[in-house]
Design a protein around this motif. Structure first.
Motif, PDB file in Angstrom:
ATOM      1  N   GLY A   1       0.812  -1.214   0.000  1.00  0.00           N
ATOM      2  CA  GLY A   1       0.000   0.000   0.000  1.00  0.00           C
ATOM      3  C   GLY A   1       0.844   1.261   0.000  1.00  0.00           C
ATOM      4  O   GLY A   1       0.525   2.241  -0.689  1.00  0.00           O
ATOM      5  N   VAL A   2       1.930   1.251   0.769  1.00  0.00           N
ATOM      6  CA  VAL A   2       2.793   2.438   0.861  1.00  0.00           C
ATOM      7  C   VAL A   2       3.564   2.653  -0.439  1.00  0.00           C
ATOM      8  O   VAL A   2       3.549   3.746  -1.017  1.00  0.00           O
ATOM      9  CB  VAL A   2       3.776   2.299   2.046  1.00  0.00           C
ATOM     10  CG1 VAL A   2       4.812   3.425   2.017  1.00  0.00           C
ATOM     11  CG2 VAL A   2       3.011   2.327   3.364  1.00  0.00           C
ATOM     12  N   PHE A   3       4.240   1.620  -0.918  1.00  0.00           N
ATOM     13  CA  PHE A   3       5.079   1.762  -2.117  1.00  0.00           C
ATOM     14  C   PHE A   3       4.252   2.178  -3.344  1.00  0.00           C
ATOM     15  O   PHE A   3       4.680   3.021  -4.129  1.00  0.00           O
ATOM     16  CB  PHE A   3       5.813   0.457  -2.427  1.00  0.00           C
ATOM     17  CG  PHE A   3       7.070   0.240  -1.623  1.00  0.00           C
ATOM     18  CD1 PHE A   3       8.063   1.210  -1.588  1.00  0.00           C
ATOM     19  CD2 PHE A   3       7.277  -0.941  -0.922  1.00  0.00           C
ATOM     20  CE1 PHE A   3       9.229   1.018  -0.856  1.00  0.00           C
ATOM     21  CE2 PHE A   3       8.442  -1.146  -0.189  1.00  0.00           C
ATOM     22  CZ  PHE A   3       9.417  -0.162  -0.153  1.00  0.00           C
ATOM     23  N   THR A   4       3.094   1.573  -3.521  1.00  0.00           N
ATOM     24  CA  THR A   4       2.331   1.843  -4.742  1.00  0.00           C
ATOM     25  C   THR A   4       1.686   3.230  -4.735  1.00  0.00           C
ATOM     26  O   THR A   4       1.172   3.670  -5.775  1.00  0.00           O
ATOM     27  CB  THR A   4       1.242   0.768  -4.959  1.00  0.00           C
ATOM     28  OG1 THR A   4       0.407   0.694  -3.793  1.00  0.00           O
ATOM     29  CG2 THR A   4       1.875  -0.580  -5.244  1.00  0.00           C
ATOM     30  N   ARG A   5       1.707   3.910  -3.583  1.00  0.00           N
ATOM     31  CA  ARG A   5       1.162   5.275  -3.529  1.00  0.00           C
ATOM     32  C   ARG A   5       2.257   6.337  -3.555  1.00  0.00           C
ATOM     33  O   ARG A   5       1.987   7.522  -3.345  1.00  0.00           O
ATOM     34  CB  ARG A   5       0.283   5.425  -2.287  1.00  0.00           C
ATOM     35  CG  ARG A   5      -1.090   4.839  -2.522  1.00  0.00           C
ATOM     36  CD  ARG A   5      -1.875   4.548  -1.282  1.00  0.00           C
ATOM     37  NE  ARG A   5      -3.124   3.913  -1.697  1.00  0.00           N
ATOM     38  CZ  ARG A   5      -3.218   2.627  -2.068  1.00  0.00           C
ATOM     39  NH1 ARG A   5      -2.144   1.854  -2.067  1.00  0.00           N
ATOM     40  NH2 ARG A   5      -4.375   2.140  -2.460  1.00  0.00           N
ATOM     41  N   MET A   6       3.475   5.915  -3.818  1.00  0.00           N
ATOM     42  CA  MET A   6       4.577   6.872  -3.905  1.00  0.00           C
ATOM     43  C   MET A   6       4.967   7.081  -5.364  1.00  0.00           C
ATOM     44  O   MET A   6       5.112   6.109  -6.117  1.00  0.00           O
ATOM     45  CB  MET A   6       5.796   6.350  -3.129  1.00  0.00           C
ATOM     46  CG  MET A   6       5.558   6.234  -1.631  1.00  0.00           C
ATOM     47  SD  MET A   6       7.051   5.688  -0.811  1.00  0.00           S
ATOM     48  CE  MET A   6       8.152   7.051  -1.199  1.00  0.00           C
ATOM     49  N   ASP A   7       5.123   8.341  -5.743  1.00  0.00           N
ATOM     50  CA  ASP A   7       5.493   8.652  -7.129  1.00  0.00           C
ATOM     51  C   ASP A   7       6.792   7.945  -7.527  1.00  0.00           C
ATOM     52  O   ASP A   7       6.962   7.529  -8.674  1.00  0.00           O
ATOM     53  CB  ASP A   7       5.649  10.168  -7.305  1.00  0.00           C
ATOM     54  CG  ASP A   7       4.315  10.893  -7.169  1.00  0.00           C
ATOM     55  OD1 ASP A   7       3.268  10.222  -7.324  1.00  0.00           O
ATOM     56  OD2 ASP A   7       4.323  12.098  -6.870  1.00  0.00           O
TER      57      ASP A   7
END
Length: 322
Positions: free
Chosen positions: A168-174
């Motif tokens: 969830g964290v990685f996929t929401r980071m540009d």
């Protein structure tokens, strides 16, 4: 003063005597750590018989939901990977609000504002590298680098709560996004059930690199395993392995005492002894691990991660064809 201390001791003793009966403890902690925790609790509350159910976070949650559907949740206390998991239970009114007096020593941002749950330790996901590699990487991109094709492994978000949070964290980071996970797939990064299997593969030389929670790497290195722990320069996702009481608990007194013990100075020193970074102020991290103040944290919005977790898992399954 002596009289006051005596009264306090008597009151404490009386309170402990009132804590008894059965307590069902569901957790994703390793078996030996869960056993050590219960042993420490029982040293203070010997009249409580604690029954442990242990599995990966996602399987623990499936069991709780199945019990709910069957008419009654059996767990009294829950301790699993991340706040997102607890948020799902909170939204279903399945948690008993309880703010432990020990929570005053925990950073405010790591305790639920409504008292539904509290973090118990600090666990970062970092890189594990086999020592034979030599020059250590300093970036997450080592896992997607064609030069390391087929040499890496990571835990599945379908089983590991930490891995689900990381997704969830990685996929929401540009800087990362879904393109990063697609690059991992293209680079033949293997997916296994849990963090322990990743460490085993890297320590045994089957793989050179892995994405894994930091404490098991520091513990293995201290025991002589040929592994190195790397905190990538971009930062690391951090989970707090929260604890909470189920609203259907049949032993509220023992459940509250259990939460108090886990968050107490004694409970946090036990966590450090077991190799975890404590969450309580004033208790030192074990050798080889960074404290929360030394880590560059990659943060996610808990409410957003909770709402999107199922969709994230479905997309991950599609990308990795699980």
């Amino acid at each position: 003063m002596l009289t006051g201390c005596g009264n306090q001791a008597q009151e404490t003793s009386a309170a402990k005597e009132g804590v008894a009966g059965k307590l069902s403890f569901y957790t994703s902690q390793p078996d030996e750590d869960a056993a050590a925790l219960v042993q420490g609790y029982n040293a203070k509350y010997p009249n409580v018989k604690v029954e442990i159910f242990r599995s990966g976070t996602e399987e623990v949650m499936s069991k709780i939901q199945a019990e709910k559907q069957a008419g009654g949740v059996q767990a009294d206390v829950l301790l699993v990977a991340d706040a997102v998991t607890f948020e799902s239970l909170k939204q279903q009114n399945m948690l008993l609000p309880y703010r432990s007096p020990e929570a005053d020593k925990i950073p405010a941002g790591l305790v639920d504002a409504d008292g539904a749950y509290s973090g118990t330790k600090v666990m970062a996901t970092a890189l594990v590298v086999n020592s034979k590699v030599g020059r250590l990487p300093d970036t997450w991109n080592v896992l997607s680098d064609p030069a390391t094709k087929g040499q890496s492994m990571m835990p599945s978000p379908l089983y590991s709560g930490a891995a689900a949070y990381n997704l969830g964290v990685f996929t929401r980071m540009d800087e990362f996004g879904w393109d990063y996970y697609k690059a991992l797939k293209a680079n033949e990064v293997a997916v296994t059930k849990g963090n322990g299997a990743v460490l085993k593969a890297v320590a045994g030389g089957e793989k050179n690199y892995g994405m894994v929670v930091d404490f098991i790497v520091a513990r293995a290195k201290a025991e002589g395993s040929p592994v190195e722990l790397v905190y990538p320069k971009e930062g690391v996702p951090v989970i707090t392995e929260p604890i909470g009481i189920l609203s259907e608990t049949k032993n509220e007194a023992a459940a509250k005492a259990f939460v108090d013990y886990v968050l107490s100075e004694e409970g946090q020193e036990l966590a450090a002894k077991l190799g975890y970074t404590p969450i309580r102020e004033g208790v030192k991290a074990p050798e080889g691990l960074k404290s929360i103040n030394e880590i560059k944290v990659l943060e996610g919005n808990i409410a957003e991660l909770y709402q999107s977790r199922d969709a994230d898992k479905q997309e991950f399954t599609k990308v990795f064809e699980q």
